[in-house]
Design a protein around this motif. Structure first.
Motif, PDB file in Angstrom:
ATOM      1  N   TRP A  19     -73.012  34.212  25.828  1.00 44.95           N
ATOM      2  CA  TRP A  19     -73.211  35.073  27.002  1.00 44.95           C
ATOM      3  C   TRP A  19     -71.877  35.392  27.676  1.00 44.95           C
ATOM      4  CZ3 TRP A  19     -72.234  34.705  32.236  1.00 44.95           C
ATOM      5  CH2 TRP A  19     -72.890  35.605  33.072  1.00 44.95           C
TER       6      TRP A  19
ATOM      7  N   GLY B  75     -81.887  37.008  28.733  1.00 46.72           N
ATOM      8  CA  GLY B  75     -80.670  36.261  29.005  1.00 46.72           C
ATOM      9  C   GLY B  75     -79.907  35.958  27.743  1.00 46.72           C
TER      10      GLY B  75
ATOM     11  N   TYR C 254     -78.492  30.086  31.650  1.00 47.29           N
ATOM     12  CA  TYR C 254     -77.907  28.766  31.898  1.00 47.29           C
ATOM     13  C   TYR C 254     -78.945  27.649  31.951  1.00 47.29           C
ATOM     14  CZ  TYR C 254     -79.639  30.449  36.361  1.00 47.29           C
ATOM     15  OH  TYR C 254     -80.443  30.972  37.332  1.00 47.29           O
TER      16      TYR C 254
ATOM     17  N   TRP D 248     -74.618  29.689  26.132  1.00 43.26           N
ATOM     18  CA  TRP D 248     -73.804  30.028  27.291  1.00 43.26           C
ATOM     19  C   TRP D 248     -72.488  30.691  26.876  1.00 43.26           C
ATOM     20  CZ3 TRP D 248     -73.599  31.150  32.147  1.00 43.26           C
ATOM     21  CH2 TRP D 248     -72.385  31.116  32.826  1.00 43.26           C
TER      22      TRP D 248
ATOM     23  N   MET E 133     -77.624  37.123  34.501  1.00 48.19           N
ATOM     24  CA  MET E 133     -77.794  35.681  34.299  1.00 48.19           C
ATOM     25  C   MET E 133     -79.246  35.249  34.253  1.00 48.19           C
ATOM     26  SD  MET E 133     -74.857  34.035  36.747  1.00 48.19           S
ATOM     27  CE  MET E 133     -74.809  32.448  35.928  1.00 48.19           C
ATOM     28  N   GLU E 134     -80.092  35.890  35.025  1.00 49.24           N
ATOM     29  CA  GLU E 134     -81.501  35.492  35.187  1.00 49.24           C
ATOM     30  C   GLU E 134     -82.357  36.753  35.258  1.00 49.24           C
ATOM     31  OE1 GLU E 134     -80.621  32.995  38.532  1.00 49.24           O
ATOM     32  OE2 GLU E 134     -80.404  34.700  39.887  1.00 49.24           O
TER      33      GLU E 134
ATOM     34  N   CYS F 190     -83.253  32.797  32.262  1.00 53.97           N
ATOM     35  CA  CYS F 190     -81.974  32.343  32.816  1.00 53.97           C
ATOM     36  C   CYS F 190     -81.109  31.787  31.687  1.00 53.97           C
ATOM     37  CB  CYS F 190     -82.211  31.283  33.881  1.00 53.97           C
ATOM     38  SG  CYS F 190     -83.317  31.842  35.206  1.00 53.97           S
TER      39      CYS F 190
END
Length: 364
Positions: free
Chosen positions: A284, A15, A90, A281, A211-212, A88
């Protein structure tokens, strides 16, 4: 020859894309090209790094964590692992790795810790004369069914202690591996001693993989949800996190799919960006959705009082402002239309402390 350092790129199966410096670090390292192209040479040799997962076994002194947060429905939790291989991007728990002098970025998903004596410590906690039974949430900070559970089976050993003592607990997971323990969960559910929630972020396999990356695919989670429900295990769904302009349009679709799969309770959580997670975040976003990164963060800040994050109780899960109000209204409408309710309450009256170890003997 260019002397510009190579750009950070996504890493397949991970991630985070870099080692974001933890907030407690006194010094940090930053690569600079010396004019001879050394950084470019290393990048060409290994243009797509694949950091291995490393697990350290540790002996925990205690495993039950307690909280009195007014916006959390449980007061006790147990985490079998530190760090999470699901990766993940997030995950609100990433900043906890900073306490270990490790990066909340790649280290969080590659440098893991397994509490190999967790079941032993849980049994000791249950045996304390002053222990008072209250439902335990299993796998909150990091997923109790992350991939290394196949090898270590710590989560299963904890469930066995719960079953031995008839102690109520709840699970929340992104992994279909929970079906492995159906032989334990189904009898416990019949005694109102367990509920299971699945966290579902998206129904889009491609978005989920970004995302995960090492969590179970969305359809696998829904299939596991259905099998648990058919076996009599009360199942719920958490749409988490909801991210504006990334997955918020799927809110109703996720609720519908989960209800069809047997979920009978539902909730949602807005994207949370505490501490170092802000940088992870936003990195990403720039790598995967550069064209909308600014818009996404603008909406996030609108829901957080102009900041990247607001940790205030009552606001951190839902946010505030017009966009947050719209999400709440959409959720309420879908929740009511689909007929979601609450899962059965867990029974604390059955609890039986573990038997004393007869082999220990007596002093007098």
């Amino acid at each position: 020859m260019s002397t510009t350092p190579p750009a950070i790129a996504p890493i397949k199966g991970r991630g985070a894309a870099s080692q974001v410096v933890g907030r407690f670090e006194v010094t940090s390292a930053h690569a600079e090209d010396d004019g001879w192209g050394s950084l470019h040479a290393r990048a060409e040799e290994d243009p797509s790094p694949h950091p291995d997962t490393r697990v350290r076994e540790e002996r925990a002194r205690s495993v039950v964590s307690r909280n009195d947060s007014p916006d959390i429905s449980f007061s006790q939790s147990v985490n079998p692992y530190r760090g999470c291989e699901h990766g993940c991007v997030y995950c609100f728990a990433r900043p906890s790795h900073a306490y270990l002098n490790l990066s909340p970025g790649l280290d969080f998903e590659t440098q893991l810790f397994a509490k190999t004596n967790a079941a032993e410590r849980l049994r000791a906690e249950f045996a304390r004369p002053k222990y008072r039974c209250a439902p335990i949430a299993l796998g909150i900070n990091t997923d109790a069914y992350q991939p290394i559970e196949r090898r270590y089976r710590i989560t299963r050993s904890l469930i066995e202690v719960m079953a031995e003592c008839l102690h109520p607990f709840s699970l929340i997971t992104k992994n279909a591996m929970v079906l492995r323990d159906l032989d334990l969960l189904a009898p416990l559910a019949a005694q109102r001693l367990v509920t299971v929630y699945f966290s579902v972020t998206t129904l889009d396999n491609r978005l989920s993989a970004r995302m995960e990356p090492r969590a179970s695919a969305p359809h696998a989670r829904l299939r596991a949800m259905r099998q648990l429900a058919e076996a009599g295990v009360p199942v719920g769904v958490m749409v988490a996190p909801v991210v504006p302009m990334v997955n918020d349009r799927e809110l109703e679709a996720i609720l519908e799919a989960a209800h069809d799969a047997g979920a009978r309770a539902a909730g949602y959580v807005l994207l949370r960006l505490p501490h170092e997670l802000k940088a992870i975040w936003q990195e990403w976003l720039q790598l995967h959705y550069p064209e909308r990164a600014g818009h996404v963060m603008s909406l996030v800040r609108q829901m957080r009082g102009g900041k990247d994050y607001d940790s205030a109780f009552g606001k951190r899960m839902r946010g505030e402002g017009p966009f947050a109000d719209l999400l709440a209204a959409r959720f309420r409408k879908a929740h009511r239309r689909l007929g979601f309710g609450r899962l059965p309450p867990l029974d604390c009256d059955r609890f039986v402390p573990p038997a004393k170890d007869a082999s220990q003997g007596r002093l007098f």
